[in-house]
Motif scaffolding. Structure first.
Motif, PDB file in Angstrom:
ATOM      1  N   PHE A  22     -13.882 -12.573  -0.616  1.00 17.54           N
ATOM      2  CA  PHE A  22     -14.861 -11.964   0.299  1.00 17.54           C
ATOM      3  C   PHE A  22     -16.294 -12.127  -0.212  1.00 17.54           C
ATOM      4  CE2 PHE A  22     -10.933  -9.839   1.660  1.00 17.54           C
ATOM      5  CZ  PHE A  22     -10.994 -10.092   3.023  1.00 17.54           C
ATOM      6  N   ARG A  57       6.681  -3.366  -9.668  1.00 19.47           N
ATOM      7  CA  ARG A  57       6.895  -4.520 -10.557  1.00 19.47           C
ATOM      8  C   ARG A  57       8.328  -4.640 -11.051  1.00 19.47           C
ATOM      9  NH1 ARG A  57       1.940  -3.217 -14.425  1.00 19.47           N
ATOM     10  NH2 ARG A  57       2.098  -1.237 -13.327  1.00 19.47           N
ATOM     11  N   ALA A  75      -4.335  -3.927  -1.846  1.00 23.98           N
ATOM     12  CA  ALA A  75      -5.189  -4.660  -2.792  1.00 23.98           C
ATOM     13  C   ALA A  75      -4.692  -6.082  -3.032  1.00 23.98           C
ATOM     14  CB  ALA A  75      -5.272  -3.908  -4.120  1.00 23.98           C
ATOM     15  N   TYR A  76      -3.345  -6.236  -3.098  1.00 19.21           N
ATOM     16  CA  TYR A  76      -2.786  -7.552  -3.415  1.00 19.21           C
ATOM     17  C   TYR A  76      -2.855  -8.514  -2.238  1.00 19.21           C
ATOM     18  CZ  TYR A  76      -1.411  -5.675  -7.838  1.00 19.21           C
ATOM     19  OH  TYR A  76      -1.454  -5.121  -9.092  1.00 19.21           O
ATOM     20  N   GLU A  86      -5.703  -8.155   0.130  1.00 19.20           N
ATOM     21  CA  GLU A  86      -7.156  -8.400   0.192  1.00 19.20           C
ATOM     22  C   GLU A  86      -7.569  -9.415  -0.867  1.00 19.20           C
ATOM     23  OE1 GLU A  86      -9.620  -4.849   0.353  1.00 19.20           O
ATOM     24  OE2 GLU A  86      -8.075  -3.844   1.514  1.00 19.20           O
ATOM     25  N   LYS A  87      -6.854  -9.409  -1.981  1.00 13.73           N
ATOM     26  CA  LYS A  87      -7.175 -10.346  -3.063  1.00 13.73           C
ATOM     27  C   LYS A  87      -7.143 -11.792  -2.569  1.00 13.73           C
ATOM     28  CE  LYS A  87      -5.638 -11.708  -7.684  1.00 13.73           C
ATOM     29  NZ  LYS A  87      -4.751 -11.418  -8.815  1.00 13.73           N
ATOM     30  N   TYR A  88      -6.365 -12.047  -1.539  1.00 13.69           N
ATOM     31  CA  TYR A  88      -6.275 -13.404  -0.999  1.00 13.69           C
ATOM     32  C   TYR A  88      -6.984 -13.519   0.349  1.00 13.69           C
ATOM     33  CZ  TYR A  88      -3.216 -13.617  -4.952  1.00 13.69           C
ATOM     34  OH  TYR A  88      -2.751 -13.533  -6.249  1.00 13.69           O
ATOM     35  N   GLY A  89      -8.047 -12.715   0.497  1.00 19.65           N
ATOM     36  CA  GLY A  89      -8.940 -12.853   1.657  1.00 19.65           C
ATOM     37  C   GLY A  89      -8.271 -12.467   2.969  1.00 19.65           C
ATOM     38  N   ALA A 106      -1.627 -19.265  -1.120  1.00 15.81           N
ATOM     39  CA  ALA A 106      -1.244 -18.016  -1.778  1.00 15.81           C
ATOM     40  C   ALA A 106      -0.636 -17.065  -0.756  1.00 15.81           C
ATOM     41  CB  ALA A 106      -2.466 -17.392  -2.447  1.00 15.81           C
ATOM     42  N   VAL A 123       1.708 -24.668  -2.173  1.00 12.62           N
ATOM     43  CA  VAL A 123       0.578 -25.516  -2.543  1.00 12.62           C
ATOM     44  C   VAL A 123       0.778 -26.937  -2.006  1.00 12.62           C
ATOM     45  CG1 VAL A 123      -0.593 -26.593  -4.518  1.00 12.62           C
ATOM     46  CG2 VAL A 123      -0.178 -24.126  -4.513  1.00 12.62           C
ATOM     47  N   GLU A 160      -4.439 -26.002  -2.966  1.00 17.09           N
ATOM     48  CA  GLU A 160      -4.715 -24.839  -3.826  1.00 17.09           C
ATOM     49  C   GLU A 160      -5.705 -23.925  -3.100  1.00 17.09           C
ATOM     50  OE1 GLU A 160      -5.952 -26.590  -7.521  1.00 17.09           O
ATOM     51  OE2 GLU A 160      -3.880 -26.844  -8.204  1.00 17.09           O
ATOM     52  N   SER A 161      -5.204 -23.153  -2.150  1.00 16.68           N
ATOM     53  CA  SER A 161      -6.073 -22.406  -1.253  1.00 16.68           C
ATOM     54  C   SER A 161      -5.544 -20.995  -1.046  1.00 16.68           C
ATOM     55  CB  SER A 161      -6.112 -23.109   0.108  1.00 16.68           C
ATOM     56  OG  SER A 161      -4.799 -23.086   0.670  1.00 16.68           O
ATOM     57  N   LEU A 162      -6.368 -20.155  -0.434  1.00 20.84           N
ATOM     58  CA  LEU A 162      -5.938 -18.805  -0.088  1.00 20.84           C
ATOM     59  C   LEU A 162      -4.772 -18.860   0.892  1.00 20.84           C
ATOM     60  CD1 LEU A 162      -9.432 -17.042   0.265  1.00 20.84           C
ATOM     61  CD2 LEU A 162      -7.850 -16.907  -1.667  1.00 20.84           C
ATOM     62  N   ALA A 216     -10.996  -9.281  -5.108  1.00 18.96           N
ATOM     63  CA  ALA A 216     -11.102  -9.512  -3.666  1.00 18.96           C
ATOM     64  C   ALA A 216     -12.546  -9.417  -3.190  1.00 18.96           C
ATOM     65  CB  ALA A 216     -10.250  -8.494  -2.907  1.00 18.96           C
ATOM     66  N   TYR A 235      -8.481  -5.442  -6.160  1.00 24.21           N
ATOM     67  CA  TYR A 235      -9.589  -5.095  -5.244  1.00 24.21           C
ATOM     68  C   TYR A 235     -10.911  -5.672  -5.746  1.00 24.21           C
ATOM     69  CZ  TYR A 235      -7.232  -1.614  -2.209  1.00 24.21           C
ATOM     70  OH  TYR A 235      -6.449  -0.973  -1.279  1.00 24.21           O
ATOM     71  N   PHE A 264       0.115 -13.820  -6.769  1.00 26.80           N
ATOM     72  CA  PHE A 264       0.426 -15.249  -6.745  1.00 26.80           C
ATOM     73  C   PHE A 264       0.764 -15.779  -8.149  1.00 26.80           C
ATOM     74  CE2 PHE A 264      -0.841 -19.800  -6.769  1.00 26.80           C
ATOM     75  CZ  PHE A 264       0.006 -20.263  -5.781  1.00 26.80           C
TER      76      PHE A 264
END
Lengths: 305, 305
Positions: free
Chosen positions: B135, A270, A74-75, A77-80, A47, A37, A42-44, B120, B117, A25
């Motif tokens: 989480f 990237r 991973a990217y 899960e980072k945002y739930g 994102a 947003v 400003e929330s999961l 997260a 991760y 994000f």
């Protein structure tokens, strides 16, 4: 039950590369962030929504030239769980555009627990009489530290659903040697031994192009090991990260391919996703910039095979 | 920045065990399944909702006697992003009841991906100016195959947020030896070497009870190795799976503890979650059955330390 589908797409598009969708994000274009947003605060949720928009733009711009996407869990899960919804939606979208989808989860566990991961990412789940696909990728990256007990449930699901797995063998990071380069009593290194296991495990998932359904992750940052493993593992298809931002170049990955130019798919994340930051272009044109970089990368690699 | 919080809870409750929450929709009580399907149809939502109800019942019945829960990600991913929402809700509920939460994800990756991760599962994420916990567990299981590059981002987050990690060392499954028991040139096995790395990595996260914030997963099904590792790794706290359904008994895990009866936490999942199937009781009383089994397990283990 193998990588036939991926190899067919690679041949069709004459492009042995995969675009990594590992969006953060903080790094995506401002207009996508502010739109999300404005709608979700400003929330999961915001994102997750911004990442989905970013991904669909990339997929639209890449799907006719790049055969596959690699989606890094991973990217998301980072945002739930909201991020995981974007993972699921992104996979569906990429598949609807004809792309082969690799979920990069490096999952690992044993027995019934590994069956749950296999069902989640490559299979289906029954809720009473209704069958549903939780995430539905075409392939999954996995970690083989737990041995065959962690691989067998995947092989079963791959056979039933025509999917594949990539096992970590020699990873692209600087400290990968800490364990992977250790010599065993037999004289073989840990990564060579893991590669041999892939070759053996893969026998249960033969493919029509000579490559089995158990592939290996081998980093572009270790070109010598890559060439050596290509020779030693003739039926193991390689997923090669580390091109681009991590420092690997086209010459470094040339050894990953067989004499027909097959046997590997090279990932860049990237350098494609954020190509707009390096090119002279508006952030609104991030997808076009990604397309230009993907073409450049394809041509760079093809010129060196 | 270590396992002080977990050890404090273990001492308070005089119970060195952890209850695994690895619920499978096919195995939970019928009344929970039919209630959820009546409300949400035969869908991932229904499965996710049923698992949440099942979990909260277990947590209510266990939270005053069991210090911690171990939540196995695979069983939540199996039900898609809806399952991941249940993972998130279950963690929040267990923490609200004062339990220490270990997310069993066996995650592994490198650099910025591993940071994602870590954020997260153990950290926080900023959406512009708003900080949120995706989480929010207290500890995470991880796989060390990629070396220090995969561990360093976790150590940073553990230090900042007072969390811990458990690295896979010697897993409980039959084929764990396929790689883990291989002898290195030095004469040490792969798992012994991984254990040594834990002891070394942990120095950056010292704890007040003598145990660092980098723990190790060592299976109850290998009692000799467990005792041997306890001697060799004096500052590494152990998470010990394999008691109960996998065949490990109280005598098998006795060697995991130090002379003060600390140094390890023993996990049981299926034998607690599905205790109602072995006891003479209605499925509506699954939580009471779980409590009885948790007490039996605690007393069994304490009697053998």
């Amino acid at each position: 039950m193998s990588f036939d589908l991926l190899i067919t797409k690679i041949k069709e598009l004459r492009n042995p590369t995969v675009a990594g969708l590992d969006p953060d994000f903080d790094k995506i274009p401002e207009f996508l962030k502010s739109e999300a947003v404005a709608e979700y605060g400003e929330s999961l949720e915001a994102a997750a929504e911004a990442l989905y928009k970013f991904n669909t733009g990339l997929i639209d711009a890449l799907c006719d030239i790049v055969p596959a996407v690699k989606i890094q869990c991973a990217y998301y899960e980072k945002y739930g769980w909201q991020g995981m919804r974007t993972l699921s939606r992104t996979i569906k979208y990429a598949k609807s555009k004809g792309m082969f989808v690799i979920t990069d989860g490096k999952r690992n566990d044993i027995g019934s627990t590994m069956e749950a991961y296999a069902a989640a990412h490559l299979g289906t789940v029954n809720i009473n009489a209704s069958e549903t696909e939780p995430f539905g990728a075409d392939a999954l990256t996995v970690n083989g530290y737990l041995g065959k007990d962690g691989i067998a449930p995947l092989i079963k699901i791959c056979r039933e659903n025509d999917k594949g797995i990539f096992v970590l063998v020699k990873t692209s990071n600087p400290s990968s040697g800490e364990l992977q380069d250790k010599k065993l009593e037999s004289g073989m290194t840990v990564y060579e031994y893991m590669g041999e296991l892939c070759e053996k495990w893969g026998e249960e998932l033969p493919g029509k192009f000579g490559y089995n359904g158990v592939g290996a992750v081998v980093g572009a940052t270790y070109p010598e090991q890559l060439s050596e493993l290509r020779r030693k593992l003739p039926h193991t298809f390689f997923l090669v990260p580390g091109y681009g931002a991590q420092g690997g170049g086209a010459k470094d990955v040339a050894g990953a391919f067989d004499k027909d130019g097959l046997g590997a798919v090279i990932n860049a994340s990237r350098s494609i996703m954020y190509a707009y930051k390096k090119q002279v272009c508006a952030e609104e044109d991030y997808a076009l910039a990604a397309r230009r970089e993907a073409i450049r990368m394809r041509d760079d690699i093809l010129a060196n095979i």
